[in-house]
Every structure is written in C-alpha cells, then in structure tokens.
Design a protein around this motif. Structure first.
Motif, mmCIF file in Angstrom:
data_model
loop_
_atom_site.group_PDB
_atom_site.id
_atom_site.type_symbol
_atom_site.label_atom_id
_atom_site.label_comp_id
_atom_site.label_asym_id
_atom_site.label_seq_id
_atom_site.Cartn_x
_atom_site.Cartn_y
_atom_site.Cartn_z
ATOM 1 N N GLU A 1 2.970 3.683 -1.758
ATOM 2 C CA GLU A 1 3.340 4.011 -3.142
ATOM 3 C C GLU A 1 4.738 4.613 -3.212
ATOM 4 O O GLU A 1 5.501 4.318 -4.133
ATOM 5 C CB GLU A 1 2.320 4.991 -3.734
ATOM 6 C CG GLU A 1 0.874 4.475 -3.735
ATOM 7 C CD GLU A 1 0.676 3.333 -4.707
ATOM 8 O OE1 GLU A 1 1.430 3.254 -5.686
ATOM 9 O OE2 GLU A 1 -0.231 2.515 -4.487
ATOM 10 N N ILE B 1 -2.295 1.547 6.747
ATOM 11 C CA ILE B 1 -0.967 1.421 6.122
ATOM 12 C C ILE B 1 0.083 2.121 6.985
ATOM 13 O O ILE B 1 1.176 1.592 7.226
ATOM 14 C CB ILE B 1 -1.001 2.009 4.701
ATOM 15 C CG1 ILE B 1 -1.912 1.159 3.803
ATOM 16 C CG2 ILE B 1 0.408 2.072 4.110
ATOM 17 C CD1 ILE B 1 -2.168 1.761 2.442
ATOM 18 N N ALA C 1 -1.669 11.579 0.164
ATOM 19 C CA ALA C 1 -2.188 11.025 -1.084
ATOM 20 C C ALA C 1 -1.117 11.124 -2.164
ATOM 21 O O ALA C 1 -0.516 12.176 -2.354
ATOM 22 C CB ALA C 1 -3.443 11.773 -1.518
ATOM 23 N N GLU D 1 -8.190 3.283 5.615
ATOM 24 C CA GLU D 1 -7.206 2.451 4.914
ATOM 25 C C GLU D 1 -5.826 3.101 4.941
ATOM 26 O O GLU D 1 -4.813 2.415 5.129
ATOM 27 C CB GLU D 1 -7.670 2.224 3.477
ATOM 28 C CG GLU D 1 -8.892 1.326 3.360
ATOM 29 C CD GLU D 1 -9.462 1.304 1.950
ATOM 30 O OE1 GLU D 1 -9.935 0.238 1.521
ATOM 31 O OE2 GLU D 1 -9.437 2.368 1.278
ATOM 32 N N GLY D 2 -5.772 4.418 4.758
ATOM 33 C CA GLY D 2 -4.493 5.112 4.831
ATOM 34 C C GLY D 2 -3.869 4.999 6.208
ATOM 35 O O GLY D 2 -2.658 4.795 6.344
ATOM 36 N N GLN E 1 -7.298 7.186 -3.844
ATOM 37 C CA GLN E 1 -8.677 6.717 -3.734
ATOM 38 C C GLN E 1 -8.940 5.946 -2.436
ATOM 39 O O GLN E 1 -10.082 5.591 -2.146
ATOM 40 C CB GLN E 1 -9.046 5.824 -4.934
ATOM 41 C CG GLN E 1 -8.302 4.498 -4.993
ATOM 42 C CD GLN E 1 -7.010 4.604 -5.775
ATOM 43 O OE1 GLN E 1 -6.504 5.716 -5.973
ATOM 44 N NE2 GLN E 1 -6.485 3.482 -6.234
ATOM 45 N N LEU E 2 -7.901 5.704 -1.628
ATOM 46 C CA LEU E 2 -8.092 4.984 -0.370
ATOM 47 C C LEU E 2 -8.844 5.852 0.635
ATOM 48 O O LEU E 2 -8.750 7.079 0.615
ATOM 49 C CB LEU E 2 -6.746 4.566 0.218
ATOM 50 C CG LEU E 2 -5.929 3.548 -0.567
ATOM 51 C CD1 LEU E 2 -4.639 3.235 0.173
ATOM 52 C CD2 LEU E 2 -6.723 2.271 -0.807
ATOM 53 N N SER E 3 -9.579 5.201 1.527
ATOM 54 C CA SER E 3 -10.270 5.923 2.589
ATOM 55 C C SER E 3 -9.271 6.318 3.672
ATOM 56 O O SER E 3 -8.133 5.848 3.705
ATOM 57 C CB SER E 3 -11.357 5.036 3.201
ATOM 58 O OG SER E 3 -10.771 3.923 3.871
ATOM 59 N N GLY F 1 0.791 -1.220 0.000
ATOM 60 C CA GLY F 1 0.000 0.000 0.000
ATOM 61 C C GLY F 1 0.821 1.266 0.000
ATOM 62 O O GLY F 1 0.295 2.346 -0.271
ATOM 63 N N VAL G 1 0.195 7.168 -0.235
ATOM 64 C CA VAL G 1 -0.701 6.047 -0.521
ATOM 65 C C VAL G 1 -1.617 6.448 -1.671
ATOM 66 O O VAL G 1 -1.711 7.619 -2.054
ATOM 67 C CB VAL G 1 -1.527 5.671 0.722
ATOM 68 C CG1 VAL G 1 -0.617 5.257 1.869
ATOM 69 C CG2 VAL G 1 -2.406 6.842 1.161
ATOM 70 N N ALA G 2 -2.306 5.461 -2.253
ATOM 71 C CA ALA G 2 -3.208 5.724 -3.371
ATOM 72 C C ALA G 2 -4.284 6.725 -2.961
ATOM 73 O O ALA G 2 -4.880 6.586 -1.886
ATOM 74 C CB ALA G 2 -3.840 4.424 -3.855
#
Length: 483
Positions: free
Chosen positions: A250, A284, A307, A280-281, A275-277, A248, A272-273
């Motif tokens: 990036e 990670i 992000a 979720e961030g 689009q993650l909530s 996760g 992190v991506a």
C-alpha cells in the motif's frame, strides 16, 4: 516506529525465505583471487625491471615509474586479502560481513601513497635545483618498454576477466594498469630529453609522477570514505520504484541502504492492508526482498511489514486528543492529520481561559502536546494554535463522585433506550460555570455508515440532555463494537 501486529522479519541471508541474489550466488571468489595473484606476479616483474635499471642509471623518473608499478602490485595484494575476507560469510560479530576490512586496507594504502608522493616530490624538487648526472641507455628504454608491455597485457586481460567474473575490483584495477602506460610513455619522452642534454627534465617527470601517485591516494580516500560513514550507495527513489511495483504494498517509508557498491544492505518499511493475515503480509515482504536482492551488489535486505492505517485512524487520534484536552481543562477543535512519508503530524486549535497569562497558556498547551505524543506513539509531532475559549468551555472543576455515578446511571438508561448503541464507557464529567460537560464513548455496529453513526450520536446526546438537567455540552464518540 512500531505498531501492534507489525510483521518484522529478521535480516535474512540472500538465500533465506526463498530469495537469492544472482549477483552474489555465482561469484567465483577463487577465480578472482587467481587473476589477482597472476597480475601481482606480473607487476613484480615490471616493477623489478624499472626500479633495478632506475637505481643503476640514477634516473629518478624511472624510479618513480617503478614505484607506481609497485603500488599496482600492492593494490593486487590488498585485493587478494580483501577478496578472501569478503568471501567469509557474516557471523555473530560481523552480521553485515567483513567487507570493511578492505576499506581499512585501502585507506592504509592511501597513506602510503601520500608518504611516497611526498618523498618523491621532495627529491624531485632538490634535483630540479641541482640536476645530477643521469645515464640513459638501452637498458633504460628496454625497462620502460618491457614494463609498459607487461602492464598493457595485464590491463587488457584483467578487464576481460573482470567482466567474465563480474568483479568491479578487477575492472578498476585493469583501468589503472592501462592508465600507467601513459606514465611510462611520459617517462620515456623525459629520458629522451635527458639524453639530449636537458637533465632537469628527469626531475620534472618524477615530480609529475609524484603528483599522479598523490592523486591515486586522494581517489582511494574519496572512494572508500563513503562506506565508513555509511553513505547511502543506492538512491531511495530507485529502491522505492521497485517496491511500488509489488502487488499488495500500500505504501512504503524509511528506506535506507549502507555498505559498498558490491555489498549493499537495504532495510525499509512497507505497509500492507490491515485485514491481511500474518502469512499474507510475510509473503508480500518476501516478494519485496526477492526483487531487491536482484539489484547488482545487493546482498542483504530487511523488510518490516506494517498494517496500513485505515480511514478511522485520524478520528481515533482526534478522540484521544479531545480526551487529553478535557483532562487539562482546555478545548480542541478544527483538528486535521497530515502525513508525509513516515512523518505523521496533528494540527489542533486549542481554546484556553482568556484570563490566563500568555506564559501559562503556552505551558498548558505544551503539556497537552506532550501528553498526546506520549499516548499516541504513531504521531511524530503535534502543532497547536492557541485561541480564546468560549464561555461554555472555560476551565472546569471535577464533579463529586456521587454526582458522577448518578450521571453515569442516567447515561446507561438513555443508551439502553437506543437499540443500536451499547456499552457506554470512559464517561468523563466536568462542571463549567455551573454547567455540566460530559464526554463518553459507546459501541455501535461497525458496518454502519458514517451518516448513520452521526445520527445515532446526535440521538444519544439529545437523550442525555433530556435526562440530565443543566447539561451544557455532551460529546459522544461511537466506536465499532469489538468482535
């Protein structure tokens, strides 16, 4: 660098967020203190034997050896205080803990080493010039043998306990205790030579011990100064290798560490991506924190989750640069974005009026650079290359409000005729040598391909030229329609 929507957890203790540091959680502070207290008592016995016999017999080398053993005991005392302070948890006034009290005490001890070495060395030199009588008897040899035996036992036992308790301080103190056996052996050889009639050897050995004490002081300063100046105890590359293995993540940047080797604080930024909530961030970031807390000596980890910039971010930055250039009556083209770690730079070719002086052109472009940096905080630097503007893009003048409103109405009509484009906005109009220069933004479906968006942009530009006479240039920037 901050971004909207960043996830920035506050610094957590080793047990916060479900992460713990095995190195710190099992540390037996009372056990370490007990070992230091016992070794302190043993050093006092050895020191008393050496100094007592040394002052009685007048052997300066034996006194010097006793002073060296005295400092072993003082080191134990400093260790006792340091361990007690280090065991106290961080508080409001000391968010990173209390470990630097030990560093300050060690530097104070180093100062005492230097003073003692100086005084001992001065006495040794005076004795070399005029050797006094020295008594060497069984008590002298006995004091050395007893002292060396005690220190040897201390070194072996303290090294074993240091490994059991995972204490670098105990292991370092044990190595020093074992090393002092060599000092005692040297003093013993010197006393044998003094007994044989070479009185000057006593002062020479004392001078050698003074040098050893001074070296201990230098080593103490060298070992503790990095903590005071916040020198990084861990290589960023080693930390990055661990972070890169977390699913996760990036990318990562701004890795920093501080503190002493057994109480290290780390902070870093991970991307992190987008689009993650938020949850979720954070998950990670928690995993990154958990893995770094397993490193020996690491007691505090702060992870800032951001992000990851998407592929459209460069285009957004270029659009912003074009808008700023339009306001300053210059033209930008051949733009590209370069990123190295957390360093994000924009490179632009800027066209200016060929009639401007070089000084004025530089001032104008400097203003452009500063404007872009003020509006785009994610950029670290803007680099420009000045060129001559073509005749279509010479300095311009603002159009009247009435003309601007009529042009805006025509653009809205032209946009309405293209079903896949909507909401024209941020319409900018200028006059350049009798020609109209128009810049605007509009919305399209975010699922369109780049090729489709480019075709729609060209279609709207052609429609504007057809609807509005005397248009020299029309630039249309299409944006994904907000949800």
């Amino acid at each position: 660098m901050s971004h909207a929507g960043d996830l920035e957890p506050t610094p957590l203790s080793p047990r916060a967020g479900g992460a713990s540091n095995a190195h710190d959680s099992v540390r037996n502070y009372s056990g370490i203190q007990r070992v230091l207290f016992i070794t302190l008592l043993l050093h006092i016995v050895a020191m008393t034997a050496k100094l007592g016999v040394g002052f009685w017999t007048g052997a300066l080398s034996l006194i010097a050896d006793g002073l060296d053993t005295l400092f072993d005991g003082v080191s134990n005392l400093v260790g006792l205080i340091a361990v007690r302070l280090s065991s106290r948890p961080p508080d409001r006034e000391h968010p990173y803990g209390h470990r630097k009290y030990e560093t300050l005490a060690a530097l104070l001890l180093a100062g005492i080493f230097f003073i003692t070495a100086w005084e001992l060395g001065r006495d040794a030199i005076n004795r070399l010039l005029d050797p006094p009588p020295v008594t060497v008897n069984a008590w002298s040899v006995g004091a050395l043998v007893v002292g060396a035996t005690i220190q040897g036992c201390i070194g072996v036992w303290e090294m074993r306990k240091g490994r059991q308790l995972d204490s670098e301080f105990l292991r370092a103190d044990a190595r020093h205790a074992l090393a002092t056996i060599g000092v005692s052996a040297t003093v013993l050889v010197g006393l044998v030579l003094v007994r044989a009639g070479y009185l000057w050897v006593d002062a020479l050995v004392a001078l050698l011990v003074a040098g050893i004490i001074a070296k201990i002081g230098v080593d103490t300063v060298r070992e503790n100064i990095p903590a005071l100046i916040d020198e990084a105890p861990l290589a960023p590359e080693n930390i990055g290798a661990i972070v890169a293995e977390v699913a996760g993540v990036e990318s990562y940047h701004r890795i920093r560490s501080r503190g002493v080797v057994d109480q290290v604080a780390i902070d870093l930024h991970v991307r992190v991506a987008p689009q993650l909530s938020v949850q979720e961030g954070n998950a990670i970031a928690d995993e990154v924190r958990r893995r770094l807390l397993t490193l020996p000596g690491v007691t505090d980890v702060t992870v800032h989750a951001e992000a990851e910039r998407d592929v459209d971010s460069a285009a957004d930055l270029y659009s912003a640069a074009k808008l700023a250039a339009q306001e300053l009556s210059v033209v930008v083209h051949e733009s590209w974005i370069q990123q190295e770690g957390d360093y994000l730079s924009m490179h632009l070719h800027v066209g200016v009026d060929p009639m401007l002086s070089l000084s004025n052109a530089h001032d104008l472009v400097d203003t452009l650079e500063n404007t872009i940096l003020d509006r785009q905080p994610s950029l670290t630097a803007v680099h420009t290359h000045i060129e001559l503007a073509s005749h279509e893009f010479l300095p311009s003048a603002r159009v009247s409000r009435g003309l601007h409103e009529r042009i805006s109405q025509q653009i809205e009509v032209a946009t309405a005729e293209i079903s896949r484009i909507s909401h024209p906005h941020n319409i900018q109009t200028r006059q350049v040598e009798g020609k109209l220069f128009i810049v605007l933004e509009a919305w399209v479906d975010g699922d369109l391909s780049v090729r489709e968006a480019h075709e729609l942009s060209t279609q709207l530009q052609d429609a504007i030229r057809a609807a509005i006479p005397n248009v020299g240039e029309a630039l249309v920037h299409l944006e994904p329609q907000p949800a």
